[in-house]
Write a protein that holds these residues in place. Sequence first.
Motif, PDB file in Angstrom:
ATOM      1  N   ALA A 127       0.905  49.192  70.929  1.00  0.00           N
ATOM      2  CA  ALA A 127       2.336  49.501  70.916  1.00  0.00           C
ATOM      3  C   ALA A 127       2.678  50.589  71.929  1.00  0.00           C
ATOM      4  CB  ALA A 127       2.772  49.927  69.514  1.00  0.00           C
ATOM      5  N   ALA A 128       1.729  51.517  72.145  1.00  0.00           N
ATOM      6  CA  ALA A 128       1.946  52.578  73.131  1.00  0.00           C
ATOM      7  C   ALA A 128       1.807  52.061  74.552  1.00  0.00           C
ATOM      8  CB  ALA A 128       0.960  53.721  72.888  1.00  0.00           C
ATOM      9  N   TRP A 129       1.222  50.858  74.703  1.00  0.00           N
ATOM     10  CA  TRP A 129       1.045  50.232  76.011  1.00  0.00           C
ATOM     11  C   TRP A 129       1.999  49.049  76.192  1.00  0.00           C
ATOM     12  CZ3 TRP A 129      -2.602  52.006  79.558  1.00  0.00           C
ATOM     13  CH2 TRP A 129      -3.549  52.919  79.075  1.00  0.00           C
ATOM     14  N   LYS A 130       3.087  49.042  75.460  1.00  0.00           N
ATOM     15  CA  LYS A 130       3.971  47.880  75.439  1.00  0.00           C
ATOM     16  C   LYS A 130       4.411  47.463  76.835  1.00  0.00           C
ATOM     17  CE  LYS A 130       8.308  46.183  73.491  1.00  0.00           C
ATOM     18  NZ  LYS A 130       9.465  46.488  72.591  1.00  0.00           N
ATOM     19  N   HIS A 131       4.833  48.412  77.648  1.00  0.00           N
ATOM     20  CA  HIS A 131       5.310  48.084  78.997  1.00  0.00           C
ATOM     21  C   HIS A 131       4.199  47.458  79.830  1.00  0.00           C
ATOM     22  CE1 HIS A 131       7.403  48.274  82.797  1.00  0.00           C
ATOM     23  NE2 HIS A 131       6.430  49.026  83.309  1.00  0.00           N
ATOM     24  N   PHE A 132       2.991  47.998  79.682  1.00  0.00           N
ATOM     25  CA  PHE A 132       1.859  47.473  80.448  1.00  0.00           C
ATOM     26  C   PHE A 132       1.549  46.038  80.042  1.00  0.00           C
ATOM     27  CE2 PHE A 132      -2.741  46.752  80.813  1.00  0.00           C
ATOM     28  CZ  PHE A 132      -2.926  46.966  82.172  1.00  0.00           C
TER      29      PHE A 132
END
Length: 221
Positions: free
Chosen positions: A125-130
Amino acid sequence: LRGIRSLYQHQARALERLDAGADVVLPTPTASGKTLVYNLPVLRAIAAGEPGHALYVFPLKALERDQRDRLEADVRALGLPSEGVVEIYDGDTPTGKRKKIREAPPRVLVTTPDMLHMGILPMHAAWKHFFASLRWIVVDELHTYRGVFGAHVSQVLRRLLRIAAHHGARPQLVGASATIANPAELASRLSGRPCEVIEADGAPRPRRRVVLMNPAGSPHT
């Protein structure tokens, strides 16, 4: 692409298949241009101002640094801005830098299967953009993922693909190995997806001379 074809036919074929949306595996020797195949689409996207991220997975930290340095050299040679292009995210990455990488992911994230399993996928979720813009997954040294270790890595890769799909992406896979006898089978077992094999050898070789000798005396002397 025409210039590349004149030098290395198999790289051109691999790039054509990648452009067509296929997953590919490159079981060719050292210096045959495997790195070029997976770096070039990324560099082309950066040069064209296109969005998209790539995830490079290597089994050893030394390989991570070697590939990072190569990609940075290519970026400089093309006159492209190098900031935010490539970062390593592994056990040696300081905590503060990890937070910065998560918040502003580079175009190419370089990691290991262990860090992918323990430090990235559980916090997707913390890497959603990636993950939402993930276009390529490169798995190098494919032959090292065999046996029990390979079985574990296959689950990590399948989880990776599920998470990418959850965030709306379907990245292409590029597998690479210099020594492997069953590339298509191994790549498909690791990822759960069929991969096209591009195995023509484009590595440069020096000229060879073959001499047949018929000794007049004893062959032992």
